[in-house]
Motif scaffolding. Structure first.
Motif, mmCIF file in Angstrom:
data_model
loop_
_atom_site.group_PDB
_atom_site.id
_atom_site.type_symbol
_atom_site.label_atom_id
_atom_site.label_comp_id
_atom_site.label_asym_id
_atom_site.label_seq_id
_atom_site.Cartn_x
_atom_site.Cartn_y
_atom_site.Cartn_z
ATOM 1 N N LYS A 53 0.664 -1.298 -0.009
ATOM 2 C CA LYS A 53 -0.142 -0.036 -0.017
ATOM 3 C C LYS A 53 1.086 1.333 0.040
ATOM 4 C CE LYS A 53 -3.252 2.355 3.050
ATOM 5 N NZ LYS A 53 -2.702 3.321 3.706
ATOM 6 N N GLU A 54 1.811 1.169 0.897
ATOM 7 C CA GLU A 54 2.650 2.545 1.106
ATOM 8 C C GLU A 54 3.957 2.089 1.806
ATOM 9 O OE1 GLU A 54 0.764 5.774 2.931
ATOM 10 O OE2 GLU A 54 -0.338 4.414 3.901
ATOM 11 N N PHE A 55 4.815 2.957 1.615
ATOM 12 C CA PHE A 55 6.204 3.219 2.424
ATOM 13 C C PHE A 55 6.075 4.185 3.217
ATOM 14 C CE2 PHE A 55 6.838 0.606 -1.486
ATOM 15 C CZ PHE A 55 7.467 -0.406 -1.180
ATOM 16 N N TYR A 56 7.039 3.981 4.558
ATOM 17 C CA TYR A 56 7.137 5.000 5.382
ATOM 18 C C TYR A 56 8.724 5.007 5.358
ATOM 19 C CZ TYR A 56 2.560 4.022 6.576
ATOM 20 O OH TYR A 56 1.228 3.681 6.685
ATOM 21 N N PHE A 57 9.047 6.482 5.911
ATOM 22 C CA PHE A 57 10.631 6.598 5.763
ATOM 23 C C PHE A 57 11.173 7.339 6.975
ATOM 24 C CE2 PHE A 57 9.609 5.872 1.430
ATOM 25 C CZ PHE A 57 10.645 4.748 0.996
ATOM 26 N N PRO A 58 12.195 7.636 7.274
ATOM 27 C CA PRO A 58 12.592 8.377 8.527
ATOM 28 C C PRO A 58 12.134 9.541 8.701
ATOM 29 C CG PRO A 58 14.767 7.138 7.609
ATOM 30 C CD PRO A 58 13.663 7.016 6.552
ATOM 31 N N GLY A 59 11.383 10.024 9.824
ATOM 32 C CA GLY A 59 10.804 11.183 10.074
ATOM 33 C C GLY A 59 9.393 11.387 9.946
ATOM 34 N N GLU A 60 9.051 9.792 9.479
ATOM 35 C CA GLU A 60 7.331 9.781 9.384
ATOM 36 C C GLU A 60 6.770 8.909 10.477
ATOM 37 O OE1 GLU A 60 7.466 10.122 4.581
ATOM 38 O OE2 GLU A 60 6.954 8.116 5.492
ATOM 39 N N CYS A 61 5.276 9.272 10.556
ATOM 40 C CA CYS A 61 4.482 8.680 11.498
ATOM 41 C C CYS A 61 3.889 7.410 10.678
ATOM 42 C CB CYS A 61 3.217 9.192 12.391
ATOM 43 S SG CYS A 61 4.118 10.581 13.160
ATOM 44 N N PHE A 137 10.674 9.890 -5.992
ATOM 45 C CA PHE A 137 11.366 9.216 -4.979
ATOM 46 C C PHE A 137 12.691 8.482 -5.453
ATOM 47 C CE2 PHE A 137 6.803 8.863 -4.974
ATOM 48 C CZ PHE A 137 6.435 9.908 -3.951
ATOM 49 N N PRO A 138 13.651 9.345 -5.534
ATOM 50 C CA PRO A 138 14.830 8.718 -6.322
ATOM 51 C C PRO A 138 15.589 7.535 -5.725
ATOM 52 C CG PRO A 138 15.139 11.144 -5.701
ATOM 53 C CD PRO A 138 13.711 10.699 -5.545
ATOM 54 N N ASP A 139 15.415 7.708 -4.138
ATOM 55 C CA ASP A 139 16.086 6.746 -3.231
ATOM 56 C C ASP A 139 15.370 5.420 -3.125
ATOM 57 O OD1 ASP A 139 17.917 8.882 -2.817
ATOM 58 O OD2 ASP A 139 16.649 9.575 -0.894
ATOM 59 N N TRP A 140 14.267 5.350 -3.600
ATOM 60 C CA TRP A 140 13.350 4.159 -3.582
ATOM 61 C C TRP A 140 14.039 2.991 -4.079
ATOM 62 C CZ3 TRP A 140 7.429 4.488 -3.681
ATOM 63 C CH2 TRP A 140 7.033 5.347 -2.419
ATOM 64 N N GLU A 141 14.667 2.996 -5.166
ATOM 65 C CA GLU A 141 15.332 1.917 -5.859
ATOM 66 C C GLU A 141 16.308 1.204 -5.018
ATOM 67 O OE1 GLU A 141 15.076 0.991 -10.063
ATOM 68 O OE2 GLU A 141 15.258 3.167 -10.551
ATOM 69 N N SER A 142 17.053 2.195 -4.409
ATOM 70 C CA SER A 142 18.273 1.624 -3.564
ATOM 71 C C SER A 142 17.632 1.069 -2.075
ATOM 72 C CB SER A 142 19.293 2.755 -3.671
ATOM 73 O OG SER A 142 18.932 3.663 -2.736
ATOM 74 N N LEU A 143 16.458 1.554 -1.811
ATOM 75 C CA LEU A 143 16.016 1.333 -0.376
ATOM 76 C C LEU A 143 15.110 -0.126 -0.434
ATOM 77 C CD1 LEU A 143 15.348 4.871 0.908
ATOM 78 C CD2 LEU A 143 17.290 3.308 1.605
ATOM 79 N N LEU A 144 14.588 -0.149 -1.513
ATOM 80 C CA LEU A 144 13.291 -1.142 -1.787
ATOM 81 C C LEU A 144 13.465 -2.298 -2.649
ATOM 82 C CD1 LEU A 144 10.265 1.260 -2.381
ATOM 83 C CD2 LEU A 144 11.213 0.371 -0.121
ATOM 84 N N THR A 145 13.321 -3.537 -2.301
ATOM 85 C CA THR A 145 13.381 -4.631 -3.002
ATOM 86 C C THR A 145 12.558 -4.352 -4.660
ATOM 87 O OG1 THR A 145 11.466 -5.854 -2.323
ATOM 88 C CG2 THR A 145 13.504 -6.235 -0.978
ATOM 89 N N GLN A 146 12.873 -5.271 -5.499
ATOM 90 C CA GLN A 146 12.077 -5.105 -6.750
ATOM 91 C C GLN A 146 10.853 -5.443 -6.445
ATOM 92 O OE1 GLN A 146 14.458 -6.257 -10.331
ATOM 93 N NE2 GLN A 146 12.587 -7.295 -11.094
ATOM 94 N N ARG A 147 10.712 -6.490 -5.629
ATOM 95 C CA ARG A 147 9.276 -6.845 -5.515
ATOM 96 C C ARG A 147 8.344 -5.987 -4.894
ATOM 97 N NH1 ARG A 147 8.702 -11.379 -1.297
ATOM 98 N NH2 ARG A 147 7.797 -9.842 0.061
ATOM 99 N N ASP A 148 8.840 -5.147 -3.803
ATOM 100 C CA ASP A 148 8.110 -4.197 -3.181
ATOM 101 C C ASP A 148 7.780 -3.112 -4.328
ATOM 102 O OD1 ASP A 148 7.542 -5.299 -0.799
ATOM 103 O OD2 ASP A 148 9.548 -4.562 0.351
ATOM 104 N N LEU A 149 8.716 -2.760 -4.835
ATOM 105 C CA LEU A 149 8.581 -1.498 -5.893
ATOM 106 C C LEU A 149 7.490 -1.805 -6.714
ATOM 107 C CD1 LEU A 149 9.533 1.257 -6.515
ATOM 108 C CD2 LEU A 149 11.488 0.255 -7.716
ATOM 109 N N ALA A 150 7.776 -3.047 -7.399
ATOM 110 C CA ALA A 150 6.697 -3.398 -8.331
ATOM 111 C C ALA A 150 5.292 -3.617 -7.875
ATOM 112 C CB ALA A 150 7.273 -4.820 -8.946
ATOM 113 N N SER A 151 5.204 -3.989 -6.547
ATOM 114 C CA SER A 151 3.860 -4.210 -6.157
ATOM 115 C C SER A 151 3.244 -2.657 -5.929
ATOM 116 C CB SER A 151 4.154 -4.816 -4.545
ATOM 117 O OG SER A 151 2.928 -4.852 -3.954
ATOM 118 N N TYR A 152 4.210 -1.775 -5.619
ATOM 119 C CA TYR A 152 3.560 -0.288 -5.217
ATOM 120 C C TYR A 152 3.048 0.101 -6.307
ATOM 121 C CZ TYR A 152 3.620 4.386 -3.982
ATOM 122 O OH TYR A 152 3.181 5.728 -3.616
#
Length: 170
Positions: A53-61, A137-152
């Motif tokens: 559904k979504e991702f959360y990154f540092p500084g987020e609730c 969201f340029p950092d996502w490719e380095s932070l997320l798995t291909q499966r998670d990015l594709a699902s999003y």
């Protein structure tokens, strides 16, 4: 008490990648402030498939807004994607009279995020969705798995791989 003060008074909890913050179907009683790491909200179907559904990154609730607002069991699980550190804060904190500004700020932020995501998913091809994520969201490719990015972005990992190959050739 403001969120910053609450966070300073809270215990920071380190968690490994894969740790569950909330299981689908449970009642959420707290939200998580993410100091470090990445968290995902993920739906697990009865057939064993996952939808991010979504991702959360540092500084987020991190919490499920709809389930909080409707006092219903969690429609998604919250899971650490990477190792990280969180603070747990009772959701009742957001209901306190002195925290209504924070509550409104979070709701407005979430509404804007949801509208942008809905627009991205409805008005674009899978390749355009991937380009949108790369641009916004340029950092996502380095932070997320291909499966998670594709699902999003609503495609399979194989489709994402093909899109990447096609774009790298051009």
């Amino acid at each position: 008490m403001q969120l910053k003060q609450r966070l300073q008074a809270s215990h920071k909890k380190p968690l490994p990648a894969g740790a569950w913050l909330l299981h689908q179907g449970d009642i959420q009683s707290q939200f998580y402030y993410l100091h470090h790491g990445v968290v995902r909200a993920v739906y697990h179907s009865a057939r064993g498939t996952e939808r991010v559904k979504e991702f959360y990154f540092p500084g987020e609730c991190c919490f499920l807004y709809l389930n909080w607002l409707t006092a219903t069991p969690a429609d998604y699980s919250l899971q650490m994607v990477t190792a990280g550190e969180i603070s747990e804060i009772p959701l009742s904190f957001l209901d306190a009279a002195e925290n209504q500004d924070l509550k409104m700020q979070l709701l407005v932020q979430q509404l804007a995020y949801k509208e942008k995501k809905e627009q991205m998913l409805l008005l674009n091809t899978p390749e355009q969705r991937y380009q949108y994520v790369k641009t916004h969201f340029p950092d996502w490719e380095s932070l997320l798995t291909q499966r998670d990015l594709a699902s999003y972005i609503g495609i399979t990992p194989v489709s994402l791989s093909r899109i990447r190959q096609r774009l790298n050739k051009g």
